[in-house]
Scaffold this active site. Structure first.
Site, PDB file in Angstrom:
ATOM      1  N   LYS A 130    -120.679  20.997  55.026  1.00 32.43           N
ATOM      2  CA  LYS A 130    -119.939  19.760  55.271  1.00 32.43           C
ATOM      3  C   LYS A 130    -118.882  20.057  56.327  1.00 32.43           C
ATOM      4  O   LYS A 130    -118.294  21.138  56.339  1.00 32.43           O
ATOM      5  CB  LYS A 130    -119.262  19.267  53.988  1.00 32.43           C
ATOM      6  CG  LYS A 130    -120.244  18.781  52.933  1.00 32.43           C
ATOM      7  CD  LYS A 130    -119.499  18.215  51.740  1.00 32.43           C
ATOM      8  CE  LYS A 130    -120.465  17.726  50.674  1.00 32.43           C
ATOM      9  NZ  LYS A 130    -119.767  17.189  49.491  1.00 32.43           N
ATOM     10  N   HIS A 157    -108.532  19.392  53.816  1.00 32.54           N
ATOM     11  CA  HIS A 157    -108.378  20.847  53.739  1.00 32.54           C
ATOM     12  C   HIS A 157    -107.274  21.371  54.663  1.00 32.54           C
ATOM     13  O   HIS A 157    -106.940  22.550  54.616  1.00 32.54           O
ATOM     14  CB  HIS A 157    -109.706  21.540  54.094  1.00 32.54           C
ATOM     15  CG  HIS A 157    -110.784  21.328  53.072  1.00 32.54           C
ATOM     16  ND1 HIS A 157    -111.809  20.442  53.257  1.00 32.54           N
ATOM     17  CD2 HIS A 157    -110.972  21.870  51.855  1.00 32.54           C
ATOM     18  CE1 HIS A 157    -112.589  20.457  52.186  1.00 32.54           C
ATOM     19  NE2 HIS A 157    -112.106  21.313  51.317  1.00 32.54           N
ATOM     20  N   HIS A 203    -113.096  18.813  56.311  1.00 30.82           N
ATOM     21  CA  HIS A 203    -112.434  17.548  56.008  1.00 30.82           C
ATOM     22  C   HIS A 203    -110.933  17.663  56.234  1.00 30.82           C
ATOM     23  O   HIS A 203    -110.341  18.724  56.037  1.00 30.82           O
ATOM     24  CB  HIS A 203    -112.732  17.160  54.555  1.00 30.82           C
ATOM     25  CG  HIS A 203    -112.396  15.744  54.221  1.00 30.82           C
ATOM     26  ND1 HIS A 203    -111.119  15.341  53.917  1.00 30.82           N
ATOM     27  CD2 HIS A 203    -113.174  14.631  54.157  1.00 30.82           C
ATOM     28  CE1 HIS A 203    -111.127  14.043  53.662  1.00 30.82           C
ATOM     29  NE2 HIS A 203    -112.363  13.597  53.805  1.00 30.82           N
TER      30      HIS A 203
END
Length: 624
Positions: free
Chosen positions: A140, A146, A143
């Protein structure tokens, strides 16, 4: 350390009057914060910190009166030029020339170690710490959520290393779970090997979005379960594809971490603890801590919640998330089902299962907390560390409370030395294209905006690498806005506020550092000796010197609560004081001795400013 030598001198005199060992008084003597409105003393002793208040007579006594009585028994000497009192304090003013000479010599001598050699840290044992932070889910894109974990964990690691501790920076990747079954099926249906090599995270994100649209299809569910089952059984072909996802993801993360100025000593992950988690379950069973449900248990949950932002409910049984939209008043009614054979650990005081943690599914497989237990035990066995610090958002506070409680129940006393550093959410972070999802979009946006601001600013000079400078200044803007408040607080992000060149911003810190560096370049940046400190008696020069005295106390405060806001506040004040001094104490056109003394003052201010910025994860720029 300048402040230490003054504290020791004051403590020595107080020791004779109070009949207390000098070392007991050191931490009670603090540097006084600089005031814009009035001149202040350099150090103060709080009477409350040295008064035994066990008797009612002592409590009733007026602290101010006690301060006056103590001050009358003290005398000025070669170090202390004035003794006064405040509300419950005795105040000490240091001989002005001695103050300037001692502070400047110490700052320029110690360089990057200024502040960390303080006696305040003499009783703090050097430790070995494992710090787990950032920890994105592989396959992924990184984001934006994070970002906070990454910069906070980096700050804590930087601070501990500076103070002489041994640190292992750990990135604990989310690289296991049923979602990889779904992703594997998605890649088999929609994947492209060339796109996976050229843009791995973007392509895997697109695949995941596409397969999620079909996730309710029973055939897709079955295929996903089969894929993950093969993964757990170490099927060669399935494991090879998963390994590609993991390796490509880590390569992409390392590239982004480089932009953030962050590195890791170890990349770990949930996948490493699949087998070890079964050992943990066996240990729990052997110790009589694992209890299994013998019937179906259905718990209804009903509630009315007014939502102003996105909310995620996490179900501890199957580690799935219920996502609810924003801005609606909703009636929630859903069931949590504990299947027969589900494994739990009783955490209640009365051992009545009023508080428990689920550690095993009904089919015998582990959960996230089981893998965390295995990871904690493995890390302690491998590294023999004194402490483990976990940096995650505050929604995981209960998870870590349960984790530490279970470890202690298992007989691991070192669980008391584990710590969860939690943080709040960032709200309102948008790019010009709209709502932000990915960190790289934010980094590109802040760099772009800084380039525009630098191009339009009248004070901007010709820079060798404007893109790199914009990147460093932009990152400073993000970090300072994030670190200004308590980490546990949510905050509203504002591009305009973050990128202001004046005020309490990262841009202002960078601008101040670049300006002071330029001053050094123009007037010579060699080590200055034999300074005529009589030339540094102006109020604005004294204010800078007084503030430099406080640096070790600020480091000590941050080392105790792991909050960067203390250092941020200190550096912003230092920058404002240096800016005022730069205007009122010109170097150019001044007499040689005056110019040399002022150069030394500004060099010391820039050195401490750079030290503090680096601790926060900011790379100081020399041109802007």
């Amino acid at each position: 350390m300048a402040a230490c030598s003054f504290r020791r001198s004051i403590a020595s005199q107080l020791s004779k009057v109070l009949d207390l060992p000098p070392e007991n008084l050191i931490k009670s003597i603090s540097a006084v914060p600089v005031s814009k409105k009035r001149h202040v003393a350099d150090f103060q002793l709080s009477i409350a910190s040295v008064t035994e208040d066990s008797s009612s007579e002592s409590i009733a006594q007026d602290l101010h009166l006690q301060a006056q009585k103590l001050a009358e028994r003290l005398k000025c000497d070669a170090v202390v030029s004035e003794i006064s009192t405040g509300p419950g304090t005795v105040n000490f003013t240091i001989n002005r020339e001695l103050l300037a000479k001692t502070v400047l010599q110490q700052v320029l001598k110690d360089g990057s170690e200024y502040g960390v050699k303080s006696e305040l840290f003499s009783t703090v044992p050097r430790q070995k710490a494992v710090i787990e932070f950032s920890s994105p889910n592989i396959a992924k894109k990184f984001h934006i959520g994070h970002l906070r974990s990454t910069i906070i964990g980096n700050f804590i690691a930087n601070l501990k290393v500076a103070l002489g501790h041994e640190v292992i920076r750990m990135n604990y990747l989310g690289d296991w779970g049923m979602q990889f079954g779904l992703l594997g099926v998605g890649f088999q249906c929609f994947g492209n090997k060339e796109k996976l090599k050229s843009s791995p995270l973007q392509h895997l994100f697109e695949v995941y979005v596409q397969i999620n649209k079909e996730a309710d299809d029973e055939n897709v569910k079955k295929l996903a379960k089969d894929f993950f089952r093969k993964l757990e059984e170490h099927d060669e072909q399935t494991l090879s594809l998963w390994k590609q996802f993991r390796d490509f993801s880590i390569e992409e993360y390392i590239r982004i971490y480089k932009r953030l100025g962050v590195h890791f000593d170890e990349y770990s992950g949930e996948s490493f603890y699949q087998e070890k988690s079964q050992e943990v379950l066996k240990m729990l069973e052997d110790k009589g801590l694992l209890q299994k449900t013998v019937y179906e248990l259905v718990i209804p949950f009903i509630g009315v919640v007014y939502l102003t932002s996105q909310v995620h409910f996490k179900c501890n049984i199957d580690e799935t998330y219920l996502h609810i939209g924003s801005g609606l008043q909703l009636l929630l009614c859903f069931l949590l089902t504990y299947r027969k054979g589900t494994g739990v650990v009783d955490l209640s005081e009365k051992k009545d299962l009023s508080l428990f943690s689920t550690v095993m599914r009904s089919d015998g497989t582990s959960l996230y907390i089981t893998r965390d237990l295995a990871a904690a035990i493995d890390r302690m066995n491998k590294h023999s560390c004194d402490t483990m610090i976990y940096v995650t958002d505050k929604s995981q506070s209960n998870h870590f409370q349960h984790l530490f409680q279970i470890l202690k129940l298992m007989g691991y006393d070192w669980a008391e030395r584990c710590r969860h550093v939690s943080f709040g959410l960032v709200q309102g972070m948008k790019t010009r294209r709209g709502e932000v999802v990915f960190l790289e979009d934010v980094l590109n946006e802040v760099r772009s905006r800084m380039l525009q601001n630098m191009a339009s600013a009248k004070t901007t000079k010709e820079i060798e690498d404007p893109i790199e400078t914009a990147e460093k200044v932009g990152l400073a803007a993000l970090i300072i806005q994030d670190f200004r408040g308590l980490l546990s607080s949510d905050y509203q992000f504002s591009w305009d506020r973050a990128l202001q060149s004046r005020g309490d911003t990262g841009v202002f810190l960078q601008y101040t550092h670049a300006r002071l560096h330029s001053l050094e370049q123009m007037h010579g940046n060699e080590q200055l000796t034999d300074i005529n400190v009589a030339c540094l008696q102006e109020p604005n020069a004294i204010s800078v010197l007084q503030h430099l005295l406080r640096y070790d106390e600020v480091l000590y405060q941050s080392s105790q609560d792991l909050q960067p806001k203390h250092i941020v506040s200190y550096l912003l004040t230092l920058s404002h004081l240096a800016a005022v001094a730069h205007k009122t104490l010109p170097v150019k056109g001044s007499a040689p001795k005056v110019a040399q003394a002022r150069c030394c003052l500004f060099q010391a201010a820039r050195s401490v400013l750079a030290n503090g910025m680096k601790l926060l994860g900011i790379t100081p720029v020399t041109q802007m």
